[in-house]
Design an enzyme around this catalytic site. Structure first.
Site, PDB file in Angstrom:
ATOM      1  N   GLY A  49       0.843  -1.185   0.000  1.00  0.00           N
ATOM      2  CA  GLY A  49       0.000   0.000   0.000  1.00  0.00           C
ATOM      3  C   GLY A  49       0.878   1.235   0.000  1.00  0.00           C
ATOM      4  O   GLY A  49       2.047   1.175   0.412  1.00  0.00           O
ATOM      5  N   GLN A  54       2.808   9.893   1.582  1.00  0.00           N
ATOM      6  CA  GLN A  54       4.107   9.213   1.608  1.00  0.00           C
ATOM      7  C   GLN A  54       4.992   9.585   0.416  1.00  0.00           C
ATOM      8  O   GLN A  54       6.186   9.293   0.435  1.00  0.00           O
ATOM      9  CB  GLN A  54       3.920   7.689   1.636  1.00  0.00           C
ATOM     10  CG  GLN A  54       3.303   7.186   2.931  1.00  0.00           C
ATOM     11  CD  GLN A  54       3.183   5.682   2.921  1.00  0.00           C
ATOM     12  OE1 GLN A  54       2.229   5.126   2.397  1.00  0.00           O
ATOM     13  NE2 GLN A  54       4.172   4.999   3.490  1.00  0.00           N
ATOM     14  N   CYS A 100       5.930  -0.073   7.672  1.00  0.00           N
ATOM     15  CA  CYS A 100       5.543   1.098   6.882  1.00  0.00           C
ATOM     16  C   CYS A 100       6.724   1.536   6.024  1.00  0.00           C
ATOM     17  O   CYS A 100       7.851   1.618   6.519  1.00  0.00           O
ATOM     18  CB  CYS A 100       5.131   2.232   7.822  1.00  0.00           C
ATOM     19  SG  CYS A 100       4.636   3.727   6.955  1.00  0.00           S
ATOM     20  N   LEU A 101       6.447   1.815   4.759  1.00  0.00           N
ATOM     21  CA  LEU A 101       7.520   2.228   3.844  1.00  0.00           C
ATOM     22  C   LEU A 101       8.146   3.554   4.280  1.00  0.00           C
ATOM     23  O   LEU A 101       9.275   3.858   3.880  1.00  0.00           O
ATOM     24  CB  LEU A 101       6.979   2.353   2.415  1.00  0.00           C
ATOM     25  CG  LEU A 101       6.461   1.050   1.788  1.00  0.00           C
ATOM     26  CD1 LEU A 101       5.782   1.336   0.459  1.00  0.00           C
ATOM     27  CD2 LEU A 101       7.585   0.043   1.611  1.00  0.00           C
ATOM     28  N   HIS A 142      -4.436   1.163   7.700  1.00  0.00           N
ATOM     29  CA  HIS A 142      -3.078   1.742   7.736  1.00  0.00           C
ATOM     30  C   HIS A 142      -2.980   2.932   6.773  1.00  0.00           C
ATOM     31  O   HIS A 142      -2.485   4.001   7.139  1.00  0.00           O
ATOM     32  CB  HIS A 142      -2.064   0.644   7.371  1.00  0.00           C
ATOM     33  CG  HIS A 142      -0.636   1.080   7.363  1.00  0.00           C
ATOM     34  ND1 HIS A 142       0.315   0.575   8.224  1.00  0.00           N
ATOM     35  CD2 HIS A 142       0.025   1.978   6.583  1.00  0.00           C
ATOM     36  CE1 HIS A 142       1.483   1.159   7.983  1.00  0.00           C
ATOM     37  NE2 HIS A 142       1.346   2.004   6.980  1.00  0.00           N
ATOM     38  N   GLU A 143      -3.499   2.758   5.558  1.00  0.00           N
ATOM     39  CA  GLU A 143      -3.407   3.839   4.559  1.00  0.00           C
ATOM     40  C   GLU A 143      -4.323   5.009   4.931  1.00  0.00           C
ATOM     41  O   GLU A 143      -3.948   6.177   4.754  1.00  0.00           O
ATOM     42  CB  GLU A 143      -3.752   3.316   3.161  1.00  0.00           C
ATOM     43  CG  GLU A 143      -2.885   2.179   2.644  1.00  0.00           C
ATOM     44  CD  GLU A 143      -1.398   2.410   2.793  1.00  0.00           C
ATOM     45  OE1 GLU A 143      -0.944   3.568   2.769  1.00  0.00           O
ATOM     46  OE2 GLU A 143      -0.670   1.421   2.977  1.00  0.00           O
ATOM     47  N   HIS A 146      -2.706   7.250   7.238  1.00  0.00           N
ATOM     48  CA  HIS A 146      -1.738   8.163   6.608  1.00  0.00           C
ATOM     49  C   HIS A 146      -2.418   9.454   6.138  1.00  0.00           C
ATOM     50  O   HIS A 146      -1.786  10.505   6.112  1.00  0.00           O
ATOM     51  CB  HIS A 146      -1.056   7.494   5.406  1.00  0.00           C
ATOM     52  CG  HIS A 146       0.131   6.654   5.765  1.00  0.00           C
ATOM     53  ND1 HIS A 146       1.211   7.138   6.474  1.00  0.00           N
ATOM     54  CD2 HIS A 146       0.428   5.358   5.488  1.00  0.00           C
ATOM     55  CE1 HIS A 146       2.114   6.170   6.621  1.00  0.00           C
ATOM     56  NE2 HIS A 146       1.658   5.075   6.045  1.00  0.00           N
TER      57      HIS A 146
HETATM   58 NI    NI Z   1       2.682   3.256   5.931  1.00  0.00          NI
END
Ligand code: NI
Length: 185
Positions: A49, A54, A100-101, A142-143, A146
């Site tokens: 995702g 991000q 998380c990226l 999660h997204e 963000h």
């Molecule tokens: Ni993340």
């Protein structure tokens, strides 16, 4: 194909509430290209995702997709989500591992609702309304976080499970943890 730089924890954009994508801009070349670039960036990073903040864009937009090697039943088709509303279905949460990226290399146990109702626009501007479950519900929560300046660390009940990936694999990953546990988003 264009890969976008993924911002990391500390960049204020990750702590800023994102703005809705204006109706008349969604079909623009600029936004459609951003969506394509986000998909490419997510895939190149081996993520499941990616939310617009991000990549430094404070818009209510995220993409997700899961292709889990050796577990075709866990495949989640590519989904583009614009201006979403997310509501839990039920009250109980379940803990599972997340990464998380934008917080590279860390994993932690995060409580999430096992099912949520997702109402949003697709990339073509058409509304959709569906209940998603399991790993997909976890990704969506999660997204969605963000878009509200929230990261998974904020959702952890305590920080004792927080670990670097290598140590997580060595010491913490349970025998029965599915392949999704290693994924970041
Ligand atoms: Ni993340």
């Amino acid at each position: 194909m264009a890969l976008l730089p993924i911002v990391r924890l500390g960049d204020p954009v990750l702590r800023t509430g994102a703005q809705p994508v204006p109706d008349d801009e969604l079909s623009s070349r600029k936004v459609q290209r951003l969506i394509d670039d986000m998909v490419d960036t997510m895939r190149a990073a081996d993520g499941v995702g990616l939310a617009a903040p991000q990549v430094g864009v404070s818009w209510q937009l995220f993409v997700y997709e899961a292709v889990v090697e050796g577990a075709p039943e866990l495949t989640i088709p590519l989904t583009v989500v614009v201006n979403p509303m997310v509501e839990p279905e039920g009250h109980e949460t379940v803990d599972d591992w997340e990464g998380c990226l934008s917080i590279p290399d860390l994993r932690g146990l995060v409580p999430r609702y096992p099912a949520v109702r997702l109402r949003a626009l697709g990339r073509d501007g058409r509304p959709f309304d569906r209940v998603v479950e399991g790993f997909e519900a976890r990704i969506v929560q999660h997204e969605f976080d963000h878009l509200n300046g929230v990261v998974f660390l904020d959702r952890m009940r305590d920080l004792h499970s927080l670990a670097f990936y290598e140590e997580w694999e060595r010491y913490l990953r349970e025998e029965d943890a599915g392949p999704t546990a290693a994924k970041a988003e």
